[in-house]
Design a protein around this motif. Sequence first.
Motif, PDB file in Angstrom:
ATOM      1  N   UNK A  57      -5.553  -1.124  -0.660  1.00  0.00           N
ATOM      2  CA  UNK A  57      -5.425  -0.527  -1.994  1.00  0.00           C
ATOM      3  C   UNK A  57      -4.676   0.927  -1.721  1.00  0.00           C
ATOM      4  N   UNK A  58      -5.219   1.500  -0.474  1.00  0.00           N
ATOM      5  CA  UNK A  58      -4.910   2.836  -0.295  1.00  0.00           C
ATOM      6  C   UNK A  58      -3.724   3.072   0.812  1.00  0.00           C
ATOM      7  N   UNK A  59      -3.516   1.987   1.596  1.00  0.00           N
ATOM      8  CA  UNK A  59      -2.461   1.971   2.712  1.00  0.00           C
ATOM      9  C   UNK A  59      -1.295   1.196   2.235  1.00  0.00           C
ATOM     10  N   UNK A  60      -0.215   1.144   3.056  1.00  0.00           N
ATOM     11  CA  UNK A  60       0.978   0.467   2.871  1.00  0.00           C
ATOM     12  C   UNK A  60       1.901   0.972   1.840  1.00  0.00           C
ATOM     13  N   UNK A  61       3.244   0.261   1.819  1.00  0.00           N
ATOM     14  CA  UNK A  61       4.303   0.875   1.061  1.00  0.00           C
ATOM     15  C   UNK A  61       4.330  -0.399  -0.037  1.00  0.00           C
ATOM     16  N   UNK A  62       4.155  -0.202  -1.479  1.00  0.00           N
ATOM     17  CA  UNK A  62       4.689  -1.161  -2.753  1.00  0.00           C
ATOM     18  C   UNK A  62       6.003  -1.595  -2.323  1.00  0.00           C
ATOM     19  N   UNK A 122       2.436  -6.864  -3.905  1.00  0.00           N
ATOM     20  CA  UNK A 122       3.280  -6.965  -2.399  1.00  0.00           C
ATOM     21  C   UNK A 122       3.214  -5.570  -1.507  1.00  0.00           C
ATOM     22  N   UNK A 123       3.068  -5.523  -0.666  1.00  0.00           N
ATOM     23  CA  UNK A 123       3.186  -4.122   0.247  1.00  0.00           C
ATOM     24  C   UNK A 123       3.765  -4.382   1.685  1.00  0.00           C
ATOM     25  N   UNK A 124       4.468  -3.650   2.292  1.00  0.00           N
ATOM     26  CA  UNK A 124       4.602  -3.642   3.491  1.00  0.00           C
ATOM     27  C   UNK A 124       3.965  -2.667   4.437  1.00  0.00           C
ATOM     28  N   UNK A 125       3.687  -3.066   5.760  1.00  0.00           N
ATOM     29  CA  UNK A 125       2.795  -2.451   6.689  1.00  0.00           C
ATOM     30  C   UNK A 125       3.661  -2.482   7.951  1.00  0.00           C
TER      31      UNK A 125
END
Length: 254
Positions: free
Chosen positions: A26-31, A40-43
């Motif tokens: 919920x707090x990290x990654x790029x939507x 969906x998020x990228x890491x």
Amino acid sequence: MKTNRQVHPDFKINESVLDDIFVNFETKGTPFGDQERNTLKTFDLQGYIVNVKSFRIPNFINQVAYRFFRKSKAQRSFIYANKLKALNIGTPQPVAFYEEMSTFLFKKSYYVSQQLDCDYTYRDLTKDFNIPDYETILRAFTRFTFNLHENNILFLDHSPGNTLIKKVGEDYQFYLVDLNRMQFKDLSLDVRIKNFARLTIHKSMVEIMSDEYAKCSGADYDRIFNLMWKETEAFQEKFYRKKRLKKKLKFWKR
């Protein structure tokens, strides 16, 4: 909370680093991409750029079903991606899936794949008829779908946003995403053509796809076109009927 995970053997990933993605999703990654239903998020995962799809917690009945009787959407996505890869059918490289559950109920799940940058999606073809090599791409997509069918794959979410298109040299390659609903079985011609029903509202596109599928299959063009257009119209009518019903329900809830 119990957890279950599987990592593709080609990826030597520190499990604590992978777990950090899920715990702090919920707090990290790029939507990234469509956020309407699932997230969906990228890491950056140890040098790999990965796409992580977080499936929302299912309703109570499915929490029980996924806990004891059915594979989760994330696990199915992972399994189906590996099946597609084994058949040389395009999909982003599967990396892992992860599940959270209590003793009796299923909770959250995540599917991880390598991020794949593309030039278009099929949806772009439905909106811009001036894309370079437009008809070439559409015919190549039809051959790609024919190849799915020849491999006894029925992609139930064969819809505009679920095929990525990438130009490689002078050719176009296609990659399926949103993989959790598939069937693997012998397919009749009628079932194959119905699989095109959700892709477009444009008759001109249906004509091109029908012509190419007829060439691939050896079936009669008129039969294919009439069936494909009939199924397209039926899907659109059902879609807008549901939309009208939802609008009425919202009105009566006021």
